[in-house]
Design an enzyme around this catalytic site. Structure first.
Site, PDB file in Angstrom:
ATOM      1  N   ASP A   9      29.709   3.295 -23.501  1.00  0.00           N
ATOM      2  CA  ASP A   9      31.026   2.676 -23.538  1.00  0.00           C
ATOM      3  C   ASP A   9      30.820   1.200 -23.876  1.00  0.00           C
ATOM      4  O   ASP A   9      29.706   0.674 -23.760  1.00  0.00           O
ATOM      5  CB  ASP A   9      31.692   2.846 -22.168  1.00  0.00           C
ATOM      6  CG  ASP A   9      32.970   2.061 -22.033  1.00  0.00           C
ATOM      7  OD1 ASP A   9      33.841   2.186 -22.908  1.00  0.00           O
ATOM      8  OD2 ASP A   9      33.092   1.304 -21.049  1.00  0.00           O
ATOM      9  N   ASP A  11      33.538  -1.899 -23.328  1.00  0.00           N
ATOM     10  CA  ASP A  11      34.103  -2.838 -22.355  1.00  0.00           C
ATOM     11  C   ASP A  11      33.745  -2.422 -20.930  1.00  0.00           C
ATOM     12  O   ASP A  11      33.990  -1.286 -20.530  1.00  0.00           O
ATOM     13  CB  ASP A  11      35.624  -2.876 -22.487  1.00  0.00           C
ATOM     14  CG  ASP A  11      36.065  -3.282 -23.882  1.00  0.00           C
ATOM     15  OD1 ASP A  11      35.751  -4.396 -24.291  1.00  0.00           O
ATOM     16  OD2 ASP A  11      36.710  -2.459 -24.566  1.00  0.00           O
ATOM     17  N   ASP A  40      42.191 -10.347 -12.630  1.00  0.00           N
ATOM     18  CA  ASP A  40      41.965  -9.257 -11.676  1.00  0.00           C
ATOM     19  C   ASP A  40      42.910  -8.088 -11.939  1.00  0.00           C
ATOM     20  O   ASP A  40      42.519  -6.920 -11.818  1.00  0.00           O
ATOM     21  CB  ASP A  40      42.162  -9.756 -10.246  1.00  0.00           C
ATOM     22  CG  ASP A  40      41.015 -10.624  -9.755  1.00  0.00           C
ATOM     23  OD1 ASP A  40      39.938 -10.588 -10.391  1.00  0.00           O
ATOM     24  OD2 ASP A  40      41.194 -11.346  -8.758  1.00  0.00           O
ATOM     25  N   ASP A 168      31.576   2.758 -17.345  1.00  0.00           N
ATOM     26  CA  ASP A 168      31.964   2.120 -16.081  1.00  0.00           C
ATOM     27  C   ASP A 168      33.236   2.694 -15.482  1.00  0.00           C
ATOM     28  O   ASP A 168      33.737   2.152 -14.484  1.00  0.00           O
ATOM     29  CB  ASP A 168      32.164   0.616 -16.301  1.00  0.00           C
ATOM     30  CG  ASP A 168      33.447   0.315 -17.080  1.00  0.00           C
ATOM     31  OD1 ASP A 168      34.271  -0.462 -16.575  1.00  0.00           O
ATOM     32  OD2 ASP A 168      33.621   0.853 -18.188  1.00  0.00           O
TER      33      ASP A 168
END
Length: 215
Positions: A9, A11, A40, A168
């Protein structure tokens, strides 16, 4: 079994692109006098493509399909100009890729980011590191659809089970499972270790060098 290829992946896995993505979208929102979001908050918008991010970032009262499409085009135009301004590889990634290249491990990038931008970032930040970099060309092929991952395995003449799929997010783990590849979750990205485990990660790594141990 010895793994012979790795699909990454982009990003949250290879690069921290949070600030560039956020800045581009906030520029669009400011131009429309809409509320902006913090880094955030954007962390949870990333992963399902920029069009989906735009939908999440827009106010609920201004979230029609037409508005999403207009803002998506504006966001891509903004992001195209700034996509490598603050975006940087995570710690240890450059050394990892150099090590893998020295071992003749096949490597590719598969992202839900627009194909044009995926190729731009991969080529500018990681020149000559990957056999291919594939982004989103049509919504139907968005991860966790495994089509592009399987196509990469075919081009490599490798079985899917000979390939690590590193990401992620839950979407990455589901893509790996759908493609019959080995799902590896990284903890330095935009999601939690629990999310990765719950979505099927067979291995969790906390720093880039640990990927060598799995190989």
């Amino acid at each position: 079994m010895k793994f012979k290829g790795i699909i990454f992946d982009l990003d949250g896995t290879l690069v921290n692109s949070l600030e560039d993505i956020s800045d581009a979208m906030n520029t669009v929102l400011k131009g429309l006098n809409y509320p902006t979001h913090t880094y955030d908050t954007y962390q949870y918008f990333i992963g399902s493509g920029l069009r989906n991010l735009v939908s999440k970032a827009l106010p609920a009262t201004n979230n029609s399909d037409d508005q999403i499409e207009i803002c998506f085009e504006c966001m891509v135009n903004e992001y195209r100009e700034m996509c490598t301004v603050k975006t940087k590889p995570y710690e240890g990634i450059l050394e990892l890729l150099e090590n893998l290249n020295s071992q003749n491990i096949k490597m590719a990038v598969f992202s839900n980011k627009a194909d044009e931008l995926t190729k731009k970032i991969a080529s500018e930040i990681f020149p000559n590191s990957f056999d291919t970099a594939v982004g989103l060309s049509t919504e139907e092929l968005k991860k966790p659809n495994p089509f592009e991952a399987v196509e990469i395995s075919k081009n490599w003449n490798l079985k899917p089970e000979e390939i690590l799929f590193v990401g992620d997010s839950d979407i990455d783990m589901k893509t790996a499972i759908n493609a019959n590849m080995f799902p590896v979750g990284v903890t330095w990205g935009y999601r939690t270790e629990d999310e990765l485990k719950n979505s099927g990660a067979k291995a969790i790594i906390n720093n880039a060098s640990e990927l060598i141990d799995i190989l």
